[in-house]
Design a protein around this motif. Structure first.
Motif, PDB file in Angstrom:
ATOM      1  N   SER A 159       9.542   0.289  -2.781  1.00  0.00           N
ATOM      2  CA  SER A 159       9.333   1.127  -1.544  1.00  0.00           C
ATOM      3  C   SER A 159       7.946   1.115  -1.047  1.00  0.00           C
ATOM      4  O   SER A 159       7.617   1.153   0.118  1.00  0.00           O
ATOM      5  CB  SER A 159      10.065   2.482  -1.683  1.00  0.00           C
ATOM      6  N   LEU A 160       6.977   0.829  -1.949  1.00  0.00           N
ATOM      7  CA  LEU A 160       5.661   0.896  -1.430  1.00  0.00           C
ATOM      8  C   LEU A 160       5.412  -0.459  -0.807  1.00  0.00           C
ATOM      9  O   LEU A 160       4.234  -0.404   0.006  1.00  0.00           O
ATOM     10  CB  LEU A 160       4.694   0.943  -2.676  1.00  0.00           C
ATOM     11  N   ALA A 161       6.093  -1.457  -0.487  1.00  0.00           N
ATOM     12  CA  ALA A 161       5.726  -2.582  -0.117  1.00  0.00           C
ATOM     13  C   ALA A 161       5.534  -2.353   1.402  1.00  0.00           C
ATOM     14  O   ALA A 161       4.916  -3.398   2.335  1.00  0.00           O
ATOM     15  CB  ALA A 161       6.821  -3.535  -0.434  1.00  0.00           C
ATOM     16  N   ILE A 162       6.288  -1.344   1.983  1.00  0.00           N
ATOM     17  CA  ILE A 162       6.103  -1.107   3.600  1.00  0.00           C
ATOM     18  C   ILE A 162       4.679  -0.823   4.016  1.00  0.00           C
ATOM     19  O   ILE A 162       4.353  -0.882   5.163  1.00  0.00           O
ATOM     20  CB  ILE A 162       7.154  -0.406   3.845  1.00  0.00           C
ATOM     21  N   PHE A 163       3.867  -0.306   3.103  1.00  0.00           N
ATOM     22  CA  PHE A 163       2.499   0.273   3.460  1.00  0.00           C
ATOM     23  C   PHE A 163       1.590  -0.870   3.822  1.00  0.00           C
ATOM     24  O   PHE A 163       1.427  -1.687   3.072  1.00  0.00           O
ATOM     25  CB  PHE A 163       2.071   1.437   2.526  1.00  0.00           C
ATOM     26  N   PRO A 164       0.726  -0.569   4.719  1.00  0.00           N
ATOM     27  CA  PRO A 164      -0.500  -1.676   5.139  1.00  0.00           C
ATOM     28  C   PRO A 164      -1.235  -1.564   3.899  1.00  0.00           C
ATOM     29  O   PRO A 164      -1.292  -0.761   3.135  1.00  0.00           O
ATOM     30  CB  PRO A 164      -0.935  -0.980   6.456  1.00  0.00           C
ATOM     31  N   GLU A 165      -1.821  -2.762   3.947  1.00  0.00           N
ATOM     32  CA  GLU A 165      -2.859  -3.284   2.882  1.00  0.00           C
ATOM     33  C   GLU A 165      -3.990  -2.128   2.799  1.00  0.00           C
ATOM     34  O   GLU A 165      -4.397  -1.678   3.857  1.00  0.00           O
ATOM     35  CB  GLU A 165      -3.450  -4.452   3.040  1.00  0.00           C
ATOM     36  N   ASN A 166      -4.351  -1.797   1.646  1.00  0.00           N
ATOM     37  CA  ASN A 166      -5.706  -0.686   1.359  1.00  0.00           C
ATOM     38  C   ASN A 166      -5.139   0.697   1.869  1.00  0.00           C
ATOM     39  O   ASN A 166      -6.278   1.505   2.125  1.00  0.00           O
ATOM     40  CB  ASN A 166      -7.003  -1.190   1.943  1.00  0.00           C
ATOM     41  N   SER A 167      -3.954   0.964   2.050  1.00  0.00           N
ATOM     42  CA  SER A 167      -3.525   2.316   2.636  1.00  0.00           C
ATOM     43  C   SER A 167      -3.698   3.384   1.457  1.00  0.00           C
ATOM     44  O   SER A 167      -3.660   2.894   0.160  1.00  0.00           O
ATOM     45  CB  SER A 167      -1.989   2.464   2.698  1.00  0.00           C
ATOM     46  N   ILE A 168      -4.360   4.418   1.664  1.00  0.00           N
ATOM     47  CA  ILE A 168      -4.213   5.615   0.819  1.00  0.00           C
ATOM     48  C   ILE A 168      -3.020   6.599   0.981  1.00  0.00           C
ATOM     49  O   ILE A 168      -2.958   7.145   2.277  1.00  0.00           O
ATOM     50  CB  ILE A 168      -5.539   6.502   0.987  1.00  0.00           C
ATOM     51  N   ILE A 169      -2.143   6.630   0.096  1.00  0.00           N
ATOM     52  CA  ILE A 169      -0.652   7.268   0.331  1.00  0.00           C
ATOM     53  C   ILE A 169      -0.817   8.545  -0.490  1.00  0.00           C
ATOM     54  O   ILE A 169      -1.353   8.852  -1.709  1.00  0.00           O
ATOM     55  CB  ILE A 169       0.241   6.268  -0.270  1.00  0.00           C
ATOM     56  N   LYS A 170      -0.367   9.584   0.264  1.00  0.00           N
ATOM     57  CA  LYS A 170      -0.064  11.051  -0.522  1.00  0.00           C
ATOM     58  C   LYS A 170       1.109  10.987  -1.413  1.00  0.00           C
ATOM     59  O   LYS A 170       2.000  10.518  -1.151  1.00  0.00           O
ATOM     60  CB  LYS A 170      -0.061  12.080   0.417  1.00  0.00           C
ATOM     61  N   LYS A 171       0.904  11.502  -2.640  1.00  0.00           N
ATOM     62  CA  LYS A 171       2.123  11.555  -3.498  1.00  0.00           C
ATOM     63  C   LYS A 171       2.983  12.002  -3.172  1.00  0.00           C
ATOM     64  O   LYS A 171       4.159  11.782  -3.130  1.00  0.00           O
ATOM     65  CB  LYS A 171       1.446  12.101  -4.712  1.00  0.00           C
ATOM     66  N   ARG A 172       2.876  13.146  -2.535  1.00  0.00           N
ATOM     67  CA  ARG A 172       4.187  14.092  -1.802  1.00  0.00           C
ATOM     68  C   ARG A 172       4.683  13.386  -0.969  1.00  0.00           C
ATOM     69  O   ARG A 172       6.169  13.533  -0.864  1.00  0.00           O
ATOM     70  CB  ARG A 172       3.357  15.375  -1.507  1.00  0.00           C
TER      71      ARG A 172
END
Length: 549
Positions: free
Chosen positions: A112-125
C-alpha cells in the motif's frame, strides 16, 4: 515538456550494476520473509548515497532523481519470484481470526505504500487508518484494529522496509519514509500483482511517479495532480471502485454526482495525509458530499482532513452504517456536526480537532458506544453544550480523548471529575482556547490508569496539585505546551518522583525547571527530554537515553 533519459543500464557503471544486483537480493529477502533480522535501511543507505554522488559528478543536463534499479534479467527474475509469493495474498484478510501479525498482512500493508510519491514523509496514523478502512488490518487476538496496525507499522520499521523521519525529534517514530530503491521495487511488484496498474511504453520500467496510474481490477483509484488534472467524470462512472485516494491534488473540483455510482466504496481519502500542516487542500463546492449516504453502506473510512471550504456535513452522512473512521481534523471552515450522529453505531474514531468554529458537540455523541478515539471534544457554554464531559463516562471503549475548552466555557472544571469513571482511557489531551481563562482549584480528576497526558495553553502560574506522581503512577508521557503565565513547578512536589519516560516542554516563556540533572532528579526513569522555547537562561534541551521507548 518531456525529458528523455538514458536507461538505468546505460547510466550505470559495471561496479554499480553489480552492487545493485546485491541490493535487489536484499530487498527480495526482506519482502519475501519479513521475519528475518535484515535491516534494509543500513544496507541500502551507502548504495544510494554512492549512486547519487556518481550522478552528480556527471554533466549538468544528466542530473536527475535516482532511477529505478532495473538490471535486465536480474530485475525480472527477482520481481517474478516476489509476485508469485504475493499473489495468493491479494484477497481480503479476516484478521479477526488471527492472533498475531502474519506475513500476508505485512506484505499487503507494505504494498500500500507504493502509491506515495518519492521522498514522502508519511504520518503513521494516516497509514493505519487507511489499512483499517481497506480491510488490511482489523481487530483480533484481543487487540483493536489500531493496535494491530501499530504492530504492522513497527514490524516494517524493524525490518528496515520503512525508515523513521530523521527530522522527527521524538523517539516514538510517528513519521516514516521509504528508501527510493524499495519504493521502485514495490511499484513494480504492485503493478504486476494487480494492486494497481501503470501503463507505459516500456512495461519493464515502472514510472518515477503516479501521474499515469490508470484504472485496474484492484479497485484502487488515485487522484493525482498535474497540468490536466484528474479525470473525475471518468472516475465517477466506475461502479467497482472501492478506494479513492487523493495523492497530491490540492484543488478538488468534484462534480455533484461524483459519488452516486461508487456503491462499493470502502475508503474515501480526500484529505491531507502529508505530515506538513502547510499542505493546502480546497474544494470549490462541497455539494458532492450530498451523495454520501444510503448507497454507501460499505464505507469504513472517510477523511476530509485539512480541506478548506467545507462548512457542514450533509445529514445523509449518518446513513453510513459501517463507517468506522471519520477524520475531519483541521477542517477550519467546519461549523457543526450532524445532529443524528448517534446513528453511526460502528464509529471507532472521530477527529474534529483544530475545527475551531465548532462550538458544541451534538447530543448523541455519548451514544457512540464503539468509540475508541475522540479528538476535539468541545467544552462550550452550558446553553451550547448538549453533550458534556459527564456524558462520556458511558463510552466504555474510549482510549484516547482530546478536549478543547472554548471561549466562554463556564464552570468547566466541575465536569472534569467524571473523567475518573472512564476506566478505559489511556491518553488525554486538554487544550485551552483563551490564555486569560481563570482556572478554579479542583480535586484530582485524572484517571489513575492514564499513560499519556498533554496540556496545551494551561492558564495557571504553577503546576496544579492534581498533577502529581502519586495519582499518576502509570503515566509514561507528559507534554506541557504553551501557557503564557506558567512559571514554576508546585513546591510541594519537589521531592516526589515521577514514572514519566518522555517529557516535552515547549513554548513556556516563564517556566523554569532547571538543567538536565535537575530534571532527572524529579524524573529518574526519563528516556527522552525536550525543552524548547523556554527561558533563554536555561537553554533549549534535546536529550534521549534510548530511541526504544
Amino acid at each position: 515538456m518531456v525529458i528523455m533519459e538514458k536507461s538505468p543500464n546505460e547510466s550505470m557503471s559495471g561496479d554499480t550494476k553489480d552492487n545493485t544486483k546485491g541490493q535487489l537480493k536484499v530487498i527480495k529477502q526482506a519482502i519475501d520473509c519479513l521475519d528475518t533480522d535484515v535491516n534494509l535501511s543500513d544496507k541500502l543507505e551507502g548504495f544510494v548515497q554512492d549512486y547519487k554522488a556518481k550522478l552528480k559528478s556527471k554533466p549538468r543536463q544528466n542530473l536527475r532523481q535516482v532511477p529505478p534499479p532495473i538490471i535486465s534479467g536480474e530485475w525480472k527474475l527477482v520481481r517474478k519470484d516476489i509476485i508469485e509469493k504475493l499473489q495468493p495474498s491479494f484477497c481480503n484478510i479476516n484478521s479477526s481470526q488471527l492472533s498475531d501479525i502474519n506475513r500476508s498482512q505485512l506484505r499487503l500493508c507494505l504494498l500500500s505504500l507504493a502509491i506515495f510519491p518519492e521522498n514522502s514523509i508519511i504520518k503513521k496514523r494516516s497509514l493505519i487508518y487507511w489499512w483499517i478502512g481497506g480491510g488490511l488490518v482489523s481487530q483480533g487476538g484481543g487487540k483493536t484494529a489500531e493496535q494491530v496496525g501499530e504492530g504492522v507499522y513497527n514490524e516494517l520499521l524493524k525490518q528496515g522496509l520503512i525508515e523513521p523521519d530523521e527530522n522527527d525529534r521524538s523517539p516514538l517514530m510517528n513519521r516514516c519514509k521509504m528508501n527510493p530503491l524499495i519504493r521502485y521495487m514495490l511499484i513494480s511488484v504492485a503493478e504486476e500483482a494487480g494492486f494497481f496498474y501503470f501503463p507505459s511504453k516500456d512495461n519493464n520500467t515502472p514510472p518515477e511517479d503516479l501521474r499515469n496510474c490508470s484504472l485496474s481490477s484492484s479497485h484502487l483509484r488515485l487522484i493525482v495532480g498535474g497540468e490536466d488534472g484528474p479525470d473525475y467524470e471518468k472516475l465517477a462512472k466506475d461502479e467497482e471502485v472501492s478506494t479513492v485516494f487523493n495523492v497530491n491534488e490540492q484543488y478538488l473540483k468534484l462534480p455533484h454526482h461524483w459519488l452516486s455510482n461508487m456503491r462499493k466504496l470502502k475508503v474515501l481519502q480526500l484529505g491531507r495525509w502529508q505530515h506538513s500542516p502547510m499542505h493546502h487542500i480546497e474544494v470549490d463546492d462541497q455539494k458532492f458530499l450530498d451523495e454520501l449516504g444510503v448507497h454507501h453502506k460499505h464505507l469504513k473510512f472517510l477523511s476530509l482532513r485539512g480541506i478548506s471550504r467545507i462548512t457542514s456535513l450533509p445529514d445523509s452522512i449518518v446513513q453510513l452504517v459501517n463507517l468506522e473512521i471519520l477524520d475531519l481534523r483541521a477542517c477550519h471552515n467546519l461549523e457543526k456536526l450532524p445532529e443524528d450522529i448517534a446513528s453511526l453505531k460502528k464509529l471507532t474514531h472521530l477527529d474534529v480537532s483544530e475545527c475551531y468554529l465548532i462550538e458544541r458537540m451534538p447530543k448523541g455523541t455519548e451514544e457512540l458506544s464503539s468509540l475508541q478515539v475522540l479528538k476535539g471534544f468541545v467544552v462550550g457554554t452550558t446553553r451550547k453544550n448538549p453533550c458534556t464531559i459527564r456524558n462520556l463516562q458511558n463510552l466504555s471503549q474510549l482510549r484516547r480523548l482530546s478536549i478543547y475548552i472554548g471561549r466562554g466555557a463556564a464552570r468547566w472544571e466541575e465536569q472534569f471529575e467524571s473523567l475518573t469513571e472512564v476506566k478505559s482511557l489511556r491518553s488525554l489531551t486538554i487544550s485551552w482556547g483563551v490564555a486569560s481563562q481563570e482556572m478554579r482549584e479542583i480535586n484530582s480528576f485524572l484517571p489513575r490508569q492514564l499513560e499519556k497526558l498533554e496540556l496545551i495553553g494551561i492558564p495557571v502560574e504553577s503546576i496544579p496539585k492534581w498533577l502529581n506522581p502519586q495519582e499518576l503512577k502509570n503515566l509514561k508521557k507528559l507534554y506541557i505546551i504553551g501557557g503564557k503565565n506558567l512559571a514554576r513547578w508546585d513546591h510541594q512536589q519537589q521531592n516526589e518522583q515521577w514514572s514519566v519516560e518522555i517529557l516535552r516542554l515547549k513554548h513556556l516563556k516563564e517556566f523554569r525547571i532547571g538543567n538536565k540533572e535537575d530534571v532527572l532528579k524529579k524524573f529518574p526513569r526519563l528516556r527522552f527530554f525536550e525543552k524548547i522555547n523556554c527561558p533563554t537562561a536555561d537553554n533549549d534541551i534535546l536529550w534521549y537515553k534510548s530511541r526504544a521507548v
